[in-house]
Structures are given as C-alpha cells and as structure tokens.
Design a protein around this motif. Sequence first.
Motif, PDB file in Angstrom:
ATOM      1  N   GLU A 173      19.405   3.492  -5.786  1.00  0.00           N
ATOM      2  CA  GLU A 173      19.661   2.291  -6.605  1.00  0.00           C
ATOM      3  C   GLU A 173      18.421   1.922  -7.409  1.00  0.00           C
ATOM      4  O   GLU A 173      18.508   1.530  -8.572  1.00  0.00           O
ATOM      5  CB  GLU A 173      20.035   1.087  -5.725  1.00  0.00           C
ATOM      6  CG  GLU A 173      21.240   1.265  -4.868  1.00  0.00           C
ATOM      7  CD  GLU A 173      20.868   1.627  -3.449  1.00  0.00           C
ATOM      8  OE1 GLU A 173      20.441   0.731  -2.709  1.00  0.00           O
ATOM      9  OE2 GLU A 173      20.994   2.796  -3.068  1.00  0.00           O
ATOM     10  N   PHE A 186       6.738   9.331  -4.498  1.00  0.00           N
ATOM     11  CA  PHE A 186       7.159   7.992  -4.119  1.00  0.00           C
ATOM     12  C   PHE A 186       8.468   8.078  -3.355  1.00  0.00           C
ATOM     13  O   PHE A 186       9.292   8.930  -3.631  1.00  0.00           O
ATOM     14  CB  PHE A 186       7.395   7.121  -5.353  1.00  0.00           C
ATOM     15  CG  PHE A 186       6.167   6.873  -6.156  1.00  0.00           C
ATOM     16  CD1 PHE A 186       5.252   5.919  -5.748  1.00  0.00           C
ATOM     17  CD2 PHE A 186       5.914   7.591  -7.306  1.00  0.00           C
ATOM     18  CE1 PHE A 186       4.107   5.686  -6.485  1.00  0.00           C
ATOM     19  CE2 PHE A 186       4.771   7.359  -8.044  1.00  0.00           C
ATOM     20  CZ  PHE A 186       3.867   6.404  -7.640  1.00  0.00           C
ATOM     21  N   GLN A 187       8.596   7.175  -2.404  1.00  0.00           N
ATOM     22  CA  GLN A 187       9.865   7.097  -1.702  1.00  0.00           C
ATOM     23  C   GLN A 187      10.701   6.010  -2.364  1.00  0.00           C
ATOM     24  O   GLN A 187      10.451   4.831  -2.182  1.00  0.00           O
ATOM     25  CB  GLN A 187       9.599   6.781  -0.235  1.00  0.00           C
ATOM     26  CG  GLN A 187      10.809   6.879   0.614  1.00  0.00           C
ATOM     27  CD  GLN A 187      10.462   7.268   2.034  1.00  0.00           C
ATOM     28  OE1 GLN A 187      10.611   8.401   2.432  1.00  0.00           O
ATOM     29  NE2 GLN A 187       9.999   6.312   2.797  1.00  0.00           N
ATOM     30  N   ASN A 190       7.215   2.703   1.532  1.00  0.00           N
ATOM     31  CA  ASN A 190       8.299   2.628   0.550  1.00  0.00           C
ATOM     32  C   ASN A 190       7.715   2.018  -0.704  1.00  0.00           C
ATOM     33  O   ASN A 190       6.846   1.171  -0.626  1.00  0.00           O
ATOM     34  CB  ASN A 190       9.426   1.719   1.019  1.00  0.00           C
ATOM     35  CG  ASN A 190       9.724   1.907   2.474  1.00  0.00           C
ATOM     36  OD1 ASN A 190       9.742   3.029   2.963  1.00  0.00           O
ATOM     37  ND2 ASN A 190       9.914   0.816   3.185  1.00  0.00           N
ATOM     38  N   LEU A 191       8.218   2.446  -1.806  1.00  0.00           N
ATOM     39  CA  LEU A 191       7.720   1.901  -3.062  1.00  0.00           C
ATOM     40  C   LEU A 191       8.194   0.447  -3.184  1.00  0.00           C
ATOM     41  O   LEU A 191       9.386   0.178  -3.140  1.00  0.00           O
ATOM     42  CB  LEU A 191       8.253   2.739  -4.214  1.00  0.00           C
ATOM     43  CG  LEU A 191       7.736   2.381  -5.586  1.00  0.00           C
ATOM     44  CD1 LEU A 191       6.241   2.570  -5.639  1.00  0.00           C
ATOM     45  CD2 LEU A 191       8.404   3.235  -6.625  1.00  0.00           C
ATOM     46  N   ILE A 192       7.225  -0.456  -3.280  1.00  0.00           N
ATOM     47  CA  ILE A 192       7.612  -1.863  -3.471  1.00  0.00           C
ATOM     48  C   ILE A 192       7.474  -2.148  -4.958  1.00  0.00           C
ATOM     49  O   ILE A 192       6.404  -1.952  -5.519  1.00  0.00           O
ATOM     50  CB  ILE A 192       6.682  -2.845  -2.734  1.00  0.00           C
ATOM     51  CG1 ILE A 192       6.092  -2.214  -1.493  1.00  0.00           C
ATOM     52  CG2 ILE A 192       7.387  -4.139  -2.439  1.00  0.00           C
ATOM     53  CD1 ILE A 192       5.049  -3.090  -0.803  1.00  0.00           C
TER      54      ILE A 192
END
Lengths: 362, 822
Positions: free
Chosen positions: A85, A80-81, A11-13
């Motif tokens: 939001e 990117f995941q 997951n994109l942090i």
Amino acid sequence: MGTVDVCIGNNLIIDFDIFSLWIDGFTIEQCKTEIVKKDLSVRNCKETIIFRDIMDNYHNFNRLEQYLQIPCRLREQLMFQVSEEMIEKLVQCYYQYNPYVMREILNHKLTHKQRKDLDDIADKTETRVRSCRRQFDNLRQIIRILDDLKGPILRNIEEYFCLPRSLAEDYTAIVFLARNQFDLSKRKLSYLVLDDFIYCANQMISNWPMSNSFEHDSDFNRDFLLSFKELKILSEKEFIDEHKRLVLHGMAKVLNNNMTKDCRCLILFDELFKDLSRSLIDIAYSLNHSKDMKDLFFDLFERFIEPCKDVKLIRNEVTIFLDEYRKKAHLVPDISKEYPKFSHTFDKYFTTISNCIIQMYH
Amino acid sequence: MPGKIKIGILKARNLPIMDRSSESSDAFVEVRFGNDNYYKTPVYKKSLDPEWNSRFFFEVEEDEIQEEPLQIRVLDHDTYSSHDAIGKVYIDLKPLLNPNGPTALNGFFPIFDTLHGIRGDIKVQARLEILSDCNEYRKSSSGVQFFTSSRIPEGYVLQNFCGFVEEMVLNDDPEYQWIDKIRAPRASNEARQKLFTKLSGEVQRRIGLKVLDIEANCVLGYQQYFDLEGEFGIVVRGIGTAANIIRQAGNSKSQLFPEISKHSKISPNRLTKKISSESDLNHQNLINKQENQNGHSISEKMEYPFLTLQQYPSGFIKSVCGIVCSRSVKLLNSNNEFDDLESRDKWWIEIRNEIRSHMKSLDCHVVLGYTETKSICEDVCVLSATGTAALFNEAFFANPLKRIDENSSEKCSICHVPYDETELPFPVALSKCAVCGQGQVPDVIFTSIQPLPEIETIGRGSLIKAIVSRPRKKSSGEISAKMISDYMPFMEYELHRQLLGKLKIKGMNMLYGLKVQISIGENLLMGIAEATACFAAPLPKPILPKIINDKMNREFKDIESLKKLLIDEMQRNIDFYGLEFKLSSSTIEQTDSENDSKALLKIELDDYREKENIYQLMDSAAKKNILACSTEYMPGIEFNSNLQMFTSIYRCEAKLVQMNIKKFNEIFDYILEGLNYKFRKYKNYVLANLSTDTSLFDDDHAMIILTGSCLTYGESNIDIKNNVEITNLSYVPNARIERYLGLVNLFLIRESTQIKENGGLSGFMHCFITEVLALVRAHVLSLDGNALVSFKMTECVLLDNPHRNQGQCLINVTGDAVRIVK
C-alpha cells in the motif's frame, strides 16, 4: 544539534505530509515552517525535534528517489521494507504533476537544455524549481522507458510505473503529446489548458489505430494516415456544393427543432462553408507529413476555430455544424462510387477531429 | 569431517552502471572459500540484470565452514584495464551445520561495497553435504548451536546448565599494519571485514569445543565483543552459557539433539583445568538437602558459576540478592613476561575471581545476567564485569515435575535475603516481607536480569538513568591509568547514589536490567547507568530521601520548600505509575533516631550544588509522560504489538571537558523527546528495551547510540506487514517462535569521501544503518526466516575527517534468525 542526529527503523516510517512537501521541492527549513503552520499539535514541540524528524524523512526520500524513478524496482529492492500500500501511495504522490507546469513543459522539446531552463517555468507557474525538475524528469523517464517497449502505452505505464488507472491514462496522453512533438507552444494556443490537450490526445489514441511501437517518431499507423488522402474528394467542386446544401438544410432543421429563433449562424456558415470545409479536409490530407501532424492543434485553431470565433459563433452552433457536416457527408450522392471506403475513413477522421474542436472551442 | 558445499550463483538485478557509454555493465562473479577454493563465472555482457546460472561445488573441511565465510565478489569486466569491483557478499555457512537448522540457503543478497554501499542484489544458493566421520581429536565443533538471545529458546526445555564458557583471540588490526599505508581504502576495509568475520568464527568454533568437552549441546546468551585496541590489535571475545536443551515434545515431533558427547573425547590438557577448578570452589554455605541429588549442582561443577542469561524458567531462581560488579584498569602496552593474549586472559581471570568472591560473600552461589565489557581509550582500558548474585533451586533439575508447584507456593521468597540477619555481609536495613510477613527483605534490590514474573509488582515500571561525568587531565600511560582507577570507586558510588535517589522519588524499590557503561575520553570520564524501576510488593515502601542540613546557616524556609518539592514529585510519580499507596505521614516525617539507618539515602545540603542535585533526581519535564524501560518487559504492562525497532544516533561536537551531567541529561532528554515526536500518532506505546551506548572520541565529540523497540499496549492489534521483523527483544509480541535458524553476525565497514554531497555525516550514517538492516533482513530471508530476535549493534565506530570530506564507520550486528508464526 549534533553533527549526526538520525533515527532509523526497521520498517520505513514515512510522514506523508512531509513527503508531499518534499515532492513540491521544499527545503527542510521551509518544510518545518509549513508543518508547524499546518499541524497544531506539534506547536508545543521544540523546533529542533521537528527539524530532526524532517531530516530523517528527507534522508529516506533522497535514497528512495532512485527507486521511485523506476517504480517496478521498488517492489523488489531490499534497501527499505515497504508495504504494498505504501508503494502505491508513494508512487502516486511522486508522479503527481501540476497541470500548469506540465503544460509549460510540453511547450518545448524535452531536451537537456530545457531541463536547465526550468527556472522560467517555475517563475511563471509559481512552483519550486525542484518540483518542476521532478515533473520534467518523471516525464522524460517514462518516455525513455517506453521508447524501448512495444505494445499499448497505457498498459506499459501501468506495468512499469505502478500508477493508478486515472493517472496512467493522463500520462498516456501526455507521453503521446510529447513524443509526437505536437506543437503546443504557439501563442494563439496559450488559452488552452493541459486538460484540453489530454482530452484531444485521448480521442486520437482511442479512435485512431496506433502502431504499437514507437518508430519514425510517430505513434500512428502510417497506412492509416495515408488513407486520409482520399478524403480530398469531398472538397472537389462536384461534391462540395451538394454537401453545403445538405449541411445547411440539416442545420436549419435542427435549429428549428430547438426552437432557436436566431438564424444568424446559418448565414454565417453559408459564407464560411467553403473555407471551413476545405480547411478540415486539407488538415486531414496533410496529416501524414510529420510536420503538419505537429501543427495539428495550431491548424485547427487557425483554420477553423479562429474564423468561427471572429464572427462570434458560439460553441453550441459550432457543435451543430460539425455534427451535421459529418452526417451529411455520407449522403453526398455518388461519393462512395468514387471512393468506396469513404464513409468509414471519413468517420474515423471526423469524429475525432470534431470532438477535439469542440473541446478546444472555448 | 570433509564436506561439500554446492553453490549456485544464479543472477543479479539492479546492478550499477559501470560503463557510461553503453549504460550497462559486463558483470561476472568470483567465489572464494578459504584459501584453496575459487570459482569464476563467465562474463555476462551488457546487462544490469545478468543471469549466470552457474552451479558448482567446493570440497571443504568442517572446521573451515565454522571459520570461513563464503566470499562472493561481483566485478565488471574490463578488457584493457583491471576489472572494476562492484561489491561483495559474505555469507556465513554456519547455520547449515546445525542439524536442526536449515538445510539450504537461498535468496537475494544485497551486493555491498564498502565505498558505495548497496549496489544491486545477487541471488545465491548454497547447500551443504557433510560426510559423517568420527574423529576423536577433531578441530570442528559443529552441531553446537549458538543463541544470542539471553533466555531459554522458545520451544525448548532446559535440561541443565553446564557452565560459563569464554574464548578470546587476538590479532593485528589490518587498519594499523604498515601495508595499509600503501593499500587502497577498499582493499583495507575488505581485509578488515574478512579478518573480523573470520576471527569471530574462530572464537565460536573454540567455544564450541569447550562446550562439547563439558557435554553440553548449546551456548545460550552468547555475547560477542570486538575490542578495537588500535595499534595493539583487535581482540574478539565471546562469552556464553553452555547448556543442554531439548526441543519441547509438544511441538511437532520432538527433535532430540544428537548426542554429540559420544564422539568427543576430552584431551588430557583439558582435564587438568577441570581439576583445578574444583579446588577453586568451596561453598560451605550451600549445604542444602537437595544438593547431593544427581550431582546437578551448578556451582559444584562450574569453575565460574556465571550465567549470561537474563531470563530463567520459573522456579529456577530461589532468591536474588543484588548486583555484583568488578572493574579493573589496565595498560595495553605493558611489557610483561606474558604474551599479549595471555596477559589479557589473566586480566579477565582476575576479574572473574573477584566477582566470584563477591558472590560468595553475599552467600550466593550463582551469578545471573552476567556480562563483561571493556572500554578503551588509547593505551588504557577499563575491564568491567557485572551480574546479579543469586541462589537457585537445586531441585529444579532434579525433579522437573515439581517445578510448577514449587514456585506457586511462595512467590515472594525470591526477594528474601539469603543471609542470616545476624551476619550481614554489609550494612543493610532488613524488614519483614510485606507479602508473607515471614522472610527478611532488604529495602531495595538491584538486578541485571529481566523482570521476574514471580515477583508481584504494583503499578507500572519506569526507566531510570544515572549519569556521572568528570573531566580528567590529559595524560597517558601509567599516570592516566592510575587517575582513572582512583576515580572509579567514586564514580560507582555516585551512580548508585543517583539511582537510589531517583528510585525513591519514583516511589519504587526494585531495579531490573541494570546496565552500567563506562566511557573514557581523552579528558573526560563518564559513567551511565540505566535500569527499569518498579514497585515490588514484597519489599517495603520507599521512604522519602532525607534532607540533612549540617550547617545551620541555611534558611529553614529554604529546606522546607525543597522538602515540599520532593513530596510533590513523589506523589505525582505514585499517581502516574499507579503504585497504589499513599505517602503516609510516617514516610514523610521520620524520626531521626529510628529511621536513620534505614534511610539509605540522605541528601546533605552543603552548598548550592547540592540543591541542584535534588533537581537532578527528578525527571525533567520532557521525560515525564513518556513510558520507557530498559528491559524487554515492562512491569505492569502487557504489550500487544511491535511497532518498530529504532536506532537513534546522536553525535555532538563540544569541548568534552565542558560537558557536565546536566548537558548529557539534556541530550538524552532530547533524543527521547525526538522519539516521542516520531511516534506521536500512536496513543499507547512504550519505548522498551532501551539501551544506550556512549563513546567519547578525542576531546571534542561524543556519540550516543540509543536502540530500543516501540511497542504498543491496550490497542487493537496494529498489524504491520513485514517481510522480516527485526527486534532487539528476545521475543516477538503476539507471535510464537517456531524455529531458530542460526546466528546472524555481520561485520561491515562503510567509507565515503563525499560526505558533504550526501547529506553530511547524518546522511552517511542514516544510509549505512539502513543498509545494515537491509543486509540483516536478506540474511534472515535466505535462511527461510521471517524475523531476527535479540538484534544487537555490538560495535559502531564512526571516524571522520571533515577537511578531507571523509568518513568511515564500522558496525557489527548480531542476532538470532528465527521463523515466527503470528
């Protein structure tokens, strides 16, 4: 430090503190200093570790940027995941602008040459050149995409750039100002801030009919602008005196009601009426020429605001004057006989213009 | 069996601008399958979002589907010059062959170009129609399902294990062929990608045939390795466990596997192998009353009773004994009478035989958690095989109903030693089991499998890591091989000494998931061991390592302070991990005579270096307070959500000869600290399933890849909305796997000649890994999945040439695509 030192997740942090610093054009090193200053909890960590984390974020941002330039692609990209939001937040941050910078950008044409000269703006507004460039590119990108689209600007911005309502509204105004090439760069206009122009632009957008497609370098409906020619009737000799009488009379009444003792302004308006009225009507008359349209704000200032300011009229007095001027124009006898649609056209023109003048009168 | 693939090339989006003047592209697509099938779509002019809507079909053979990927190539049409490549997509159609798997494949795939990375997406559909035909001597082995997860797939019941299966193919590496000198980088990389994909398909197909021969229906714990031997070629190896599994009846309707065994016949040459295998085995010690029931005994049936799984259904394991390991150093270019593949086959057989004899000497009859690895440096390679020797319950398969009460009765019995106290296979200190007081237990147990729920643990687990490094002289060929093999036993000993010491100081007595990796560099040898330590209730409490001062010239005070340091550290660990026992005076002050044999670990203080060794046994300050483990489960902690899977890559440039254990330890601490910093916003998390992969290049740089999962515990569920969850665990916390959709196995090469412009090597790697994950997600989605479990980066090689601003990276990733329900 290794030559390769990265950490990638499924997951994109995103650290939004770092993101906003990146947007503001901080280099990694500057960003680190800022983060250490801001976040007390990271003080105990090794600098290299903070640095590495920032680098990871920056790598992501640099890749993400291509999608941020066309936010509707951000939803469909597979690279990117990102959650919905997150997308909204990212786009909103990315399209955030600094009003001072944007004001400067609007002073010039959005040409390639100006993109190279952003250093001046950066110096003047104390922002980083990279940040200026981003704001410049964002605006140019929005305009470029909108040029090919039909329909209301606001709806298109909301759809293609996934921006929240308020930001989209501001951009609508900014795009409007930029693409109709209103000249905001005159030195005399330099006291006006971006919000003044946004307000005026929004007045025009919401009150005047638009063409819904960007042709002949203008957003306005041409027939509508041509109809302003008819307003010339008001400055003809037979009507102007009557109008003046009605307006001054009305003003006296209002001032009286407001218990204002000072009647200096009545005398002043008595002197200025013919010039001011002629100016207002001349501006309307010439709006269909694109050059005159570009100078609208300057004309309003030079031909109305400046004379009033010279004699130290205060904003409230000008407001009363403009209000009376508009109301009494309908009452001028026989004017609708000459031009049947006078009331309608005049109101369209004058409500907007008077609102603009009031906004600009400070 | 002939079949038909119906393919739809529908549309693409977000293509790159190939024609500057019109700011668009004229894209068309070429589709290839095998040698004969080719299709080309019309050109869609002037668009970055072209729509072709082309539908067509290929007629294919079943075995072709097992080996060949569907190749899709997107190009930009040029009237005057040759067409420009936009990128390629390789799609593995094997999942469609599985009768329980998805019937069609549908979705957007990122278009990957080896020089430019991902450039837009293309929507592809594929459906497979197989015409049923039962050929006795078939080449295809479709229907055998492969699982990389090293466990019984969720929702399935194990019926029996049928044996260890392996296969290996050797080929020239296109990168090292003469033609590569004149070939463009793109063509070369694509040739490699294609070949490697094909080879791994071939290995799977051949393994499938073996599986059918031994009447199994699937391969569990499938491990695939690419041995890049440079100019000697490329070896693709696969090992796994053949088994029969059926879908659990409770789950929707029970879907039985088709009885494949019906139409498979054993060809004569395969029979001979079976006969020979029987003579190989002679287990006298296994005469067990259940043994003869149903003839299910694994060890009887299998040539090599090795199981590659790391988790077993409860009740299966009767007793675990310890690690068995075998290594051998070989020269790749030895010109012997065998051909290359045959000689490599022989090497592995030697090693397996050795493992088997180790196993027997421990009185065990099965090896669990078995792996085979190979490290290569120029023409020397080290082959290693490891596993956990164990006994299994013969009754497990015979009487499924009894399974449950079997294990509930004596949980501690798994720890009991299988051999007799009087005939110890090696010197070992036995003591009475702390739980039942009956059986004999050793003082520590090392295993390579996942934590066993049957064994009661106290407190939490912890990551333990041991590193050994040693410079070696630059040499090649025979001399180099000899040097390495001479050092190997010392390295092994040192690793275990460190592990044991750290384990004791942690106050623990059991290791799970032990993994040892040997890396050879041009002038450095390195071994890294990592495992999850815990305190198992049946085993005795650890005693403090003893400090022996042989030379009496040392100050007494000095020794005392060291001793105190050790005691403090141990006490701190006991408190931190919640081990619930006190350092009694007896564990500290052992009388020399009695406990000498028991104290497996002695620290002998000879010189100043030994003192440093003591410090090495303790965790550095940075590592303290980080909860981490090398296994999928953490003893003593229940995870509740999967926050993130991470891949950390670190490459250091240093004269490798000067790299000592301390420096390597610092690097690992640094990486862990970095992760800790990244996740600092979460309170309760564990870095689980950590696995390091270290490679040494030339004499001046080392690359360390750390993968793991960040899991939370004891927190309200953090709901991460993911399209596709990727995890290196074989399960997803708080979710159930509904369906297994097939193996995802991607082989990718990325090259760039603009390293500096794109954020250096870091930027290059960051981008590539992100792209790999994106591709994996797309493949999972196209199979109608929403997660990938047992993700593994089996290969990751980064080569660079700073002077030419060039970099190349090669990655292989595997995993099981699944559909999960939360």
